[in-house]
Design an enzyme around this catalytic site. Structure first.
Site: not given
Length: 307
Positions: A146, A159
């Site tokens: 990501s 995350y």
């Protein structure tokens, strides 16, 4: 078709492939001729997807698997090995979970939740798939990371930590397993139009801020990530390994384009314009004997805005 642009005869495992980006990746790989095994935690979604792929004539099978469970990962790989005769060409580690909170509010359970699904699963699947990838003579691992693993992004620090770990894992495996005919790369998407991201995209202020920083001015679609994943698995990409490619509409390179001062400051971590002496102090330090082991580095005055 040129064999460099075909996956015919190749096999693939895609984790979390019954919806969102994973679903699009399966469709893309199958469209290039690959035989695919998919795992997903949702039996209902998996069965629905398998039915759709069967109607399209794709060669896709599937298993229910919670990738956070080590025994279930091992059972899945036994199934894959049996189905593909001990050989695997492609591993796409796509599963990712997220709980967005301020750093001070994360609990031990939150940490374990992210690490087990986002990092440990990818690492263990890589270990388990290594003999199969090596046996195929042409192996490719793709980690779906990501932009949160590349820059600071309002998605939660844990995350971002896990997605950054996947980027480093791709680099390590690219070097360590090259001798075994295995390549490893990572793709780093922006926020993509999937069911998982709908809660973010329905937040008007978040979406406005996101699009204002994305040069292409729109949210990406799952097939725009899947097309890159498929390319990296093709023989045409045989000299690409250890890389991280952002599929982000240009967000990560938009460090400074003209915009009103208030917009500039909203993108600057310290929320103010820097002073000349704050740059010159660093220049002076780099000239001192104390900086004798620092060379070849690029120091960016706007670094706090760009991270």
């Amino acid at each position: 078709m040129d064999k460099r642009w075909s996956l015919k005869g190749m096999t693939a495992l895609v984790t979390g492939g019954a919806s969102g980006i994973g679903y699009a990746i399966v469709e893309e790989l199958a469209g290039f001729g690959a035989r695919i095994h998919v795992c997903d935690i949702s039996e209902a979604k998996l069965n629905q997807s398998l039915s759709e792929w069967e109607k399209k004539g794709f060669q896709v099978s599937g298993s229910v698997c919670d990738v956070a469970s080590r025994p279930e990962r091992e059972e899945l790989m036994q199934t894959v090995s049996s189905q593909f005769d001990g050989k695997l060409n492609i591993l796409v580690s796509n599963v990712g979970v997220i709980r967005s909170k301020p750093t001070t509010e994360y609990t031990e359970d939150d940490f374990a939740f992210h690490i087990s699904s986002n990092v440990e699963a990818a690492y263990h699947f890589s270990q388990l798939s290594h003999p199969l990838l090596k046996a195929s003579g042409y192996g490719s691992i793709i980690f779906v990371s990501s932009i949160a693993g590349v820059i600071s992004f309002d998605a939660g620090s844990i995350y971002g930590l896990t997605k950054g770990a996947l980027i480093q894992l791709a680099k390590n495996l690219a070097c360590e397993w090259a001798k075994d005919g295995i390549r490893a790369n990572a793709v780093a998407p922006n926020v993509i139009n999937t069911p998982l991201s709908q809660s973010y995209l329905e937040d008007v202020s978040f979406k406005k801020a996101l699009l204002s920083r994305t040069p292409l001015g729109r949210v990406g679609e799952p097939n725009e990530v899947a097309s890159l994943v498929a390319f990296l698995c093709l023989p045409a990409a045989s000299y690409i390994t250890g890389q991280t490619i952002c599929v982000d509409g240009g967000l990560t390179v938009n460090g400074f384009s003209y915009q009103p001062e208030e917009a500039l400051l909203s993108r600057t971590s310290l929320r103010r314009v820097g002073e000349p002496n704050e740059v010159s102090s660093l220049v002076v330090f780099l000239c001192l004997p104390a900086a004798s082991y620092i060379t070849g580095q690029m120091v960016k005055p706007f670094v706090l805005m760009e991270v």
